[in-house]
Design a protein around this motif. Structure first.
Motif: not given
Length: 466
Positions: A113-119, A324-328
């Protein structure tokens, strides 16, 4: 008669490898230097092949890189199956196994969740699809597609052979999980199967170590072909998008992860990267989380995570934990493609992207590339799947940083959970070194020998009745 201390001292002070019958070890070039040399040589050969139009060199680089990836993929199917099966059965040796498994999954979701929010934030700030000169006509319909129906119905295989021949990792994980749970229920009756599975797993990991040591050569081919085939001009068109992916991954890996280590696990972030670096650098080159899995597990154990827990968490993460592959990446790619096709995304769409990133990350399956995950995201949002074709050319360059981030996260979560559950060996963590990959195999061998010796001592200490 026992030896005196004076006579025993010189023998004890002998350096390792200098005893009777031992062979002196010739100092080798550190693995990270080999990788860097491969990167530099690959760039130079790729530039030479493209600038001089050397078709034979382009073909040679392609063959070298493809052969390395193929060797990694060769071990993927059986490695995933036996790693998941053994890891589930190993949980019986750990106290509060259900609690550990639940906490592991929870932290996988939190970091995703944190990674996708940054992306999403980076994509909304930089607008990567604007000013590229690309149009919808530049896209092409992807041969590999992903949808929720395919994802959900595709978990259960039609037979036990096809998932291995077609390398459907998600179905292999499903079968391995079922077999592992069944073995736990059978108890002693399943012991022969578990012994066989453990032996096969160790055999596969040993063979994969040989492939891993070829990574510097594979790097020359993979990087060289990328430069020769795509060229700097193409990379220039995707400059903003490429920078976004690398910056987003760097923020997660060197910003979020250290913050979690310092505040949640209360351990040194610098020490984590020092110990985990061999796995991270191999992931950058190989672009395969599953291919890197043996190294990831070894460095995780070296960081003080108990082997019984690490042998579950790392294989589980190698097939489902993909910041990396599934969030950002899918977050940025969705914004990029929406801008190219002039589609407006709303708040609901961004929430959908976050949902797909957390729930659908298993679709990436730890293999090179994230096409299935991207098509799953696009189909959920209703964006044209032709947009995948816009990103295929640049994908190898992006996949290196994505996979490095994936693997760093796969080592991070077990450390956090072990620290929170007070099962982390802080002495081992504090002394973990960035030793080369070659020494990891030696360390594992010594640990296994010590464990076997301990068992022998216990067995010999038990009196045998007549």
């Amino acid at each position: 008669m026992s030896a005196s201390p004076a006579s025993a001292a010189p023998e004890a002070e002998q350096p390792a490898g200098s005893g009777p019958g031992s062979r002196p070890r010739i100092p080798g070039v550190p693995f990270w230097i080999q990788i860097v040399a491969g990167l530099v040589l690959g760039v130079l050969l790729g530039w030479l092949a493209r600038s001089q139009d050397l078709g034979w060199l382009v073909t040679t680089l392609d063959e070298i890189g493809s052969l390395f990836v193929q060797l990694l993929k060769l071990a993927v199917a059986p490695l995933v199956f036996f790693a998941i099966l053994v890891s589930i059965t190993n949980l019986r040796q750990v106290n509060n196994a259900a609690r550990l498994a639940t906490r592991t999954l929870l932290w996988f979701m939190i970091t995703s969740l944190i990674a996708v929010a940054i992306g999403l934030a980076i994509g909304l700030i930089t607008n990567p699809g604007s000013g590229t000169g690309l149009t919808p006509k530049d896209g092409a319909l992807s041969e590999t597609k992903g949808s929720w129906i395919d994802f959900l119905t595709g978990i259960v295989p039609d037979n036990v052979i096809t998932p291995f021949t077609e390398l459907n990792v998600l179905q292999i994980v499903f079968m391995a999980a079922v077999a592992g749970i069944a073995a736990l229920k059978l108890g002693e009756k399943a012991k022969p199967i578990l012994t066989f599975s453990q032996a096969v797993l160790e055999l596969l990991q040993k063979a994969l170590w040989w492939v891993i040591r070829l990574a510097p050569i594979g790097t020359v081919g993979l990087i060289g072909y990328a430069i020769a085939d795509y060229g700097w001009d193409l990379i220039g068109k995707y400059a903003t998008f490429t920078a976004d992916v690398y910056i987003g991954c760097a923020l997660v890996m060197f910003g979020v992860y250290p913050l979690l280590l310092a505040t949640v696990a209360k351990v040194s972030p610098l020490q984590f990267f020092k110990g985990a670096w061999p796995a991270i650098q191999l992931a950058f080159v190989s672009r395969s989380s599953v291919g890197t899995m043996p190294v990831t597990q070894r460095v995780t154990e070296r960081l003080g995570v108990p082997k019984e827990y690490a042998s579950f968490a790392v294989p589980f993460g190698a097939t489902t934990k993909m910041d990396g592959c599934a969030a950002i990446y899918p977050a940025l790619a969705a914004i990029f493609i929406a801008q190219i096709f002039d589609v407006q995304l709303g708040v609901g769409d961004y929430l959908l992207i976050a949902f797909v990133s957390v729930i659908g990350s298993a679709a990436t399956a730890g293999l090179t590339g994230a096409t299935v995950m991207l098509t799953l995201t696009l189909s959920t949002l209703g964006l044209p799947l032709e947009g995948v074709g816009l990103l295929m050319a640049i994908d190898p360059i992006l996949d290196m940083m994505r996979t490095a981030t994936n693997v760093a996260g796969q080592a991070l979560v077990p450390v956090i959970v072990a620290a929170r559950e007070k099962i982390l060996d802080h002495d081992a963590y504090a002394t973990a070194s960035a030793s080369p990959i070659d020494s990891l195999d030696d360390e594992a061998g010594r640990r296994d020998e010590d464990r076997d010796a301990d068992r022998d001592e216990v067995r010999d200490a038990v009196p045998v009745t007549a």
